[in-house]
Enzyme design. Sequence first.
Site, short mmCIF file in Angstrom:
data_model
loop_
_atom_site.label_atom_id
_atom_site.label_comp_id
_atom_site.label_asym_id
_atom_site.label_seq_id
_atom_site.Cartn_x
_atom_site.Cartn_y
_atom_site.Cartn_z
N ARG A 13 0.79 -1.26 -0.05
CA ARG A 13 0.07 -0.12 0.14
C ARG A 13 0.75 1.27 0.04
O ARG A 13 1.91 1.04 0.21
CB ARG A 13 -1.09 0.02 1.35
N ASP A 66 8.15 -10.12 8.59
CA ASP A 66 8.47 -8.94 9.32
C ASP A 66 9.94 -8.51 8.85
O ASP A 66 10.87 -9.41 9.09
CB ASP A 66 8.36 -9.16 10.67
N TYR A 166 11.39 7.97 15.81
CA TYR A 166 10.81 7.97 14.47
C TYR A 166 12.15 8.59 13.58
O TYR A 166 12.57 8.42 12.61
CB TYR A 166 9.42 8.36 14.02
P1 NDP Z 1 2.07 2.74 4.92
O1 NDP Z 1 1.82 3.00 6.38
O2 NDP Z 1 1.07 3.21 3.92
O3 NDP Z 1 2.80 1.38 4.30
C1 NDP Z 1 3.68 0.82 4.99
C2 NDP Z 1 4.31 -0.19 4.31
O4 NDP Z 1 5.40 -1.01 5.25
C3 NDP Z 1 3.12 -1.65 4.27
O5 NDP Z 1 3.45 -2.21 3.02
C4 NDP Z 1 3.40 -2.46 5.31
O6 NDP Z 1 2.96 -3.75 5.27
C5 NDP Z 1 5.11 -2.31 5.43
N1 NDP Z 1 5.56 -2.76 6.62
C6 NDP Z 1 5.00 -1.92 8.04
N2 NDP Z 1 5.68 -2.70 8.91
C7 NDP Z 1 6.40 -3.69 8.36
C8 NDP Z 1 7.44 -4.61 8.89
N3 NDP Z 1 7.66 -4.85 9.95
N4 NDP Z 1 7.69 -5.64 7.94
C9 NDP Z 1 7.60 -5.50 6.75
N5 NDP Z 1 6.89 -4.62 6.13
C10 NDP Z 1 6.29 -3.71 7.01
O7 NDP Z 1 3.55 3.85 4.94
P2 NDP Z 1 3.82 4.77 3.76
O8 NDP Z 1 3.63 4.42 2.41
O9 NDP Z 1 3.04 6.08 4.22
O10 NDP Z 1 5.26 5.04 4.14
C11 NDP Z 1 6.36 4.39 3.44
C12 NDP Z 1 7.73 4.70 3.66
O11 NDP Z 1 7.65 6.07 3.52
C13 NDP Z 1 7.91 4.67 5.04
O12 NDP Z 1 9.20 4.14 5.41
C14 NDP Z 1 7.66 5.77 5.77
O13 NDP Z 1 8.45 6.10 6.99
C15 NDP Z 1 8.28 6.72 4.66
N6 NDP Z 1 7.51 8.03 4.71
C16 NDP Z 1 6.15 8.33 4.70
C17 NDP Z 1 5.83 9.67 4.59
C18 NDP Z 1 4.23 9.93 4.52
O14 NDP Z 1 3.90 11.05 4.75
N7 NDP Z 1 3.22 8.95 4.38
C19 NDP Z 1 6.62 10.71 4.88
C20 NDP Z 1 8.05 10.51 4.86
C21 NDP Z 1 8.47 9.10 4.72
P3 NDP Z 1 1.59 -3.92 5.85
O15 NDP Z 1 0.60 -3.68 4.63
O16 NDP Z 1 1.45 -5.50 5.75
O17 NDP Z 1 1.23 -3.67 7.16
#
Ligand code: NDP
Length: 262
Positions: A13, A66, A166
């Site tokens: 996602r 994970d 974070y």
């Molecule tokens: P989302 O919460 O929409 O998606 C997170 C994704 O990471 C999902 O696919 C989730 O899988 C996966 N994930 C979470 N935890 C784990 C884990 N322990 N092991 C494997 N996969 C994991 O986040 P965003 O798309 O918003 O963020 C993506 C990246 O961008 C992150 O690193 C975030 O810190 C960074 N970011 C986001 C910003 C924002 O404004 N949205 C701004 C700056 C940086 P599952 O669906 O199974 O939970």
Amino acid sequence: MRKPVAMITGASRGIGRGIAIELAKQGYDIIGTATKLTPEDRDKGLFEVKDRVESYAVNFVPVAGDIADPEARKRLLQEAFSAFGRVDVLVNNAGVGLLKRLDILETTEESYDRVMNINLKGPFFLTQAVANQMIRQVKQGTEYAPSVIFITSISSHTASPNRAEYCVSKAGISMMTKLYADRLAEYGIGVFEISPGIIATDMTSVVKDKYDKLIAEGLTPIKRWGQPEDIAKAVGAIAEGRLDFSTGQVINVDGGFHLRRL
Ligand code: NDP
């Protein structure tokens, strides 16, 4: 001819999904990861992304696990190499925000460990393992110019004392980019940091009203939310080889948030 292969963590996602679609359009086969793979949810998560990606006539292999767990990382690597035999682009995107925002004077070791293990330790050791495979492939002498991308955040350079762990995790990834860029340059492996601003995903949905207001008031020079596609385009430029002489570069995709303004 073999297609290039991208491994994208957190592809179910948000930003990772956007990156998977962009690279599929460029003809990449994709290994996409997330924490879970639930067959009963055929129209959601990695399954939805698989259907979407494969509409561009490429293959998508979903892998659940994970990223903080060494065994899950080992499995991911095995599945990637048994499916495609190589990784051309690694995108370290998976990450989490805090379960609960607490002031730096009150936050807990439990929260610190959770965020550090997922956001920092996971990508550190996944990149180590993938980079060693990339090096072996480079040494075989075939035409191959791999790259590694880390998704950080404006939080790597902007202090928010109520989500300190974070911020520290993201600042750590910024240094990780420099370290791997330096170490891998001799093998022709480019390493990049993409630093997103405020992007409309599940992660930010809980603070939507707050950021709607801040953006309208001028927090970012470009007055709109970022979209996953904004980040995906920057990844696409690297994947196309447009930044071949720029290893270690930080690409801010934040609507100008990082500018110092007067
Ligand atoms: P989302 O919460 O929409 O998606 C997170 C994704 O990471 C999902 O696919 C989730 O899988 C996966 N994930 C979470 N935890 C784990 C884990 N322990 N092991 C494997 N996969 C994991 O986040 P965003 O798309 O918003 O963020 C993506 C990246 O961008 C992150 O690193 C975030 O810190 C960074 N970011 C986001 C910003 C924002 O404004 N949205 C701004 C700056 C940086 P599952 O669906 O199974 O939970």
